[in-house]
Write a protein that holds these residues in place. Structure first.
Motif, PDB file in Angstrom:
ATOM      1  N   UNK A   1      30.298  24.739 -39.400  1.00 35.21           N
ATOM      2  CA  UNK A   1      28.896  24.952 -39.757  1.00 35.21           C
ATOM      3  C   UNK A   1      28.092  23.720 -39.389  1.00 35.21           C
ATOM      4  N   UNK A   2      26.857  23.938 -38.972  1.00 34.15           N
ATOM      5  CA  UNK A   2      25.922  22.849 -38.708  1.00 34.15           C
ATOM      6  C   UNK A   2      24.637  23.119 -39.475  1.00 34.15           C
ATOM      7  N   UNK A   3      24.208  22.145 -40.255  1.00 34.69           N
ATOM      8  CA  UNK A   3      22.916  22.196 -40.941  1.00 34.69           C
ATOM      9  C   UNK A   3      22.011  21.201 -40.227  1.00 34.69           C
ATOM     10  N   UNK A   4      21.079  21.734 -39.453  1.00 30.95           N
ATOM     11  CA  UNK A   4      20.233  20.890 -38.604  1.00 30.95           C
ATOM     12  C   UNK A   4      18.847  20.729 -39.228  1.00 30.95           C
ATOM     13  N   UNK A   5      18.667  19.636 -39.955  1.00 24.93           N
ATOM     14  CA  UNK A   5      17.402  19.292 -40.602  1.00 24.93           C
ATOM     15  C   UNK A   5      16.947  20.357 -41.601  1.00 24.93           C
ATOM     16  N   UNK A   6      17.895  21.037 -42.234  1.00 28.26           N
ATOM     17  CA  UNK A   6      17.544  22.023 -43.270  1.00 28.26           C
ATOM     18  C   UNK A   6      17.390  21.382 -44.640  1.00 28.26           C
ATOM     19  N   UNK A   7      18.133  20.310 -44.886  1.00 23.91           N
ATOM     20  CA  UNK A   7      18.024  19.604 -46.160  1.00 23.91           C
ATOM     21  C   UNK A   7      16.927  18.553 -46.126  1.00 23.91           C
ATOM     22  N   UNK A   8      16.808  17.888 -44.981  1.00 19.84           N
ATOM     23  CA  UNK A   8      15.818  16.829 -44.832  1.00 19.84           C
ATOM     24  C   UNK A   8      15.550  16.624 -43.349  1.00 19.84           C
TER      25      UNK A   8
END
Length: 276
Positions: free
Chosen positions: A215-222
């Protein structure tokens, strides 16, 4: 003359079943030490976004009446877990003992720590291990890269599963019903303009994680921060934990994450799986 409450079945009087109505009006069954449960609820309410709280804050976050919240907070002050300046209650170092009881006895964290440190040295980025806890991804081991500005969360930190790389990996091993149950624990909201914050979109993202194996979270949290995670499976094939790396997106691209970082994370996951 004041009467003394007799123990029930050899236990202290506190162990008799009762009902407790919180500030929200929700009825909770009390078995055993209800006061302890209330105190723990307040302790768990502290976090990165709640570093201090008033009596009203504690009552709201722990779903307690104001008098019950006040008694719990003052007890925690007396025991050395919290400080009180007359208005705000803040955690003291003694609070670390509660988390260290798990960390010092978990074989998974002990096995993972040197592997995370090796990966950190190879990638020059912070590498972590996380497990699921009621709608959150909780970091139980971490090797921090030395930088002027740190990335990601600290040991013991929590991230919502719906928008974090570790969270989506941990969700990917569950049934659709179980996924919805975890998503319901934490209200979904857009933290940035890239955050997926509705059940359908998150479910589709989790299904892609199950297919891709990462999984990659690309600037979803910050904005400016990205993360990649892969699953750590147990001997029966279930997902036990997630290994992740967090980076500044301006320094490390998504393409680099896939090409350079993914093989390193997968190698850690395989070694941990063999040890479980």
């Amino acid at each position: 003359m004041t009467s003394v409450k007799e123990p029930v079945n050899g236990q202290e009087g506190d162990s008799s079943p009762e009902e407790d109505i919180g500030s929200s009006g929700k009825v909770r069954a009390k078995e055993g030490m209800a006061g302890l449960a209330k105190g723990l609820a307040i302790i768990e309410a502290f976090g990165a976004s709640t570093t201090r709280m008033t009596v009203s804050d504690a009552a709201h976050l722990a779903d307690l009446s104001r008098p019950a919240a006040r008694r719990c907070l003052l007890t925690l002050v007396d025991l050395g877990y919290l400080a009180h300046d007359g208005k705000f209650f803040t955690p003291l170092p003694r609070m670390l003992r509660l988390g260290s009881a798990y960390l010092s006895t978990s074989s998974l964290t002990q096995i993972a720590q040197p592997l995370l440190a090796n990966a950190r040295d190879e990638l020059q980025e912070s590498v972590s291990l996380a497990v699921m806890d009621e709608g959150y991804s909780v970091f139980i081991a971490r090797a921090e890269a030395v930088r002027i500005v740190s990335t990601g969360v600290k040991l013991g930190g929590r991230l919502p599963v719906y928008c974090s790389a570790t969270g989506r990996v941990l969700l990917s091993g569950l049934t659709e019903e179980e996924i919805h149950r975890h998503l319901a624990c934490v209200p979904m909201k857009r933290l940035t303009d890239r955050t997926l914050a509705n059940s359908h979109a998150v479910l589709q993202a989790v299904k892609r994680v199950a297919e891709d194996g990462y999984a990659i979270s690309n600037e979803e949290l910050e904005i400016g921060m990205s993360a990649m995670a892969v699953p750590v499976r147990n001997r029966s094939g279930g997902i036990e934990a997630a290994v992740s790396v967090s980076v500044f997106s301006g320094r490390v691209s998504v393409a680099t994450l896939k090409e350079k970082f993914l093989p390193v994370l997968k190698a850690i996951a395989v070694r941990l799986q063999r040890a479980l």
